[in-house]
Design an enzyme around this catalytic site. Structure first.
Site: not given
Ligand code: ZN
Length: 214
Positions: A126, A169, A172
């Site tokens: 990441c 994603e 996140h």
């Molecule tokens: Zn990430």
């Protein structure tokens, strides 16, 4: 729904970010913006600022380089992410990991659900946790729903590496980092990865580091 009075700080924040040319600074783990979750995008930025913000995300993702970038990673708590993966890996690795090229896409208000019980476990990293990678068992196939950057509905199946990218994603945007789902005993520095764990699958790493694969 955002009212005009709480729209302003987000717009200001994005305009401030875009005032500087080039890639945006990427927020590292430890910043609460990565943990608070995001608000759904419903036009807060307006079409012109949204287009400029998306372009900045694309430039930042390419410069990193990375295969995905979520708005909180540049300090903006909106439910927006971009993905793109040219998949520059050897054939053997591409086949084992289902790493097919993923064209550039904008994910607006994405949410995913698993399709079937199959899971796939591979090392991932990441941009907000630089220098490290760990094995994450993720759904092998997901159904992703949301919108694109023009507000058109998206309802699509993702498999292979692109399925991993959209899960990473979207997580996140829910305030999650991949480490929340990782086999922590697999945690490896980029140096260790390059030296030891270049195999197409993490089977050897699992045996030597002592973690389980699905
Ligand atoms: Zn990430």
């Amino acid at each position: 729904m955002a009212s005009p009075s709480d729209r302003a700080p987000l717009v200001e924040r994005v305009e401030e970010l875009l005032a500087v040319d080039g890639p945006l600074p990427i927020v590292a783990a430890g910043d609460p913006v990565l943990r608070r979750g995001t608000e759904p995008y419903d036009g807060q930025l307006g079409p012109e600022l949204l287009a400029r913000f998306i372009e900045a995300l694309r430039v930042t993702m390419h410069a990193a380089p990375g295969v995905g970038l979520a708005a909180p990673q540049v300090g903006v708590p909106l439910r927006i992410a971009v993905i793109e993966d040219p998949a520059p890996v050897p054939e053997e690795v591409a086949v084992a990991r289902g790493r097919v090229p993923q064209p550039f896409r904008v994910l607006v208000n994405p949410a995913y659900e698993p399709v079937g019980p199959a899971r796939a476990a591979f090392f991932e990293g990441c941009l907000s946790v630089p220098g490290w990678q760990a094995v994450v068992a993720r759904h092998a196939e997901v159904r992703l729903r949301g919108q694109d950057e023009h507000g058109h509905a998206v309802d699509e199946l993702f498999t292979g590496w692109p399925a991993r990218i959209v899960q990473h994603e979207t997580d996140h945007l829910d305030g999650m980092l991949y480490l929340d789902r990782a086999e922590l005993r697999s945690l490896s520095s980029n140096e260790a990865m390059a030296r030891r764990w270049t195999h197409p699958t993490p089977t050897t790493a699992a045996a030597e580091l002592g973690f389980k694969l699905p």
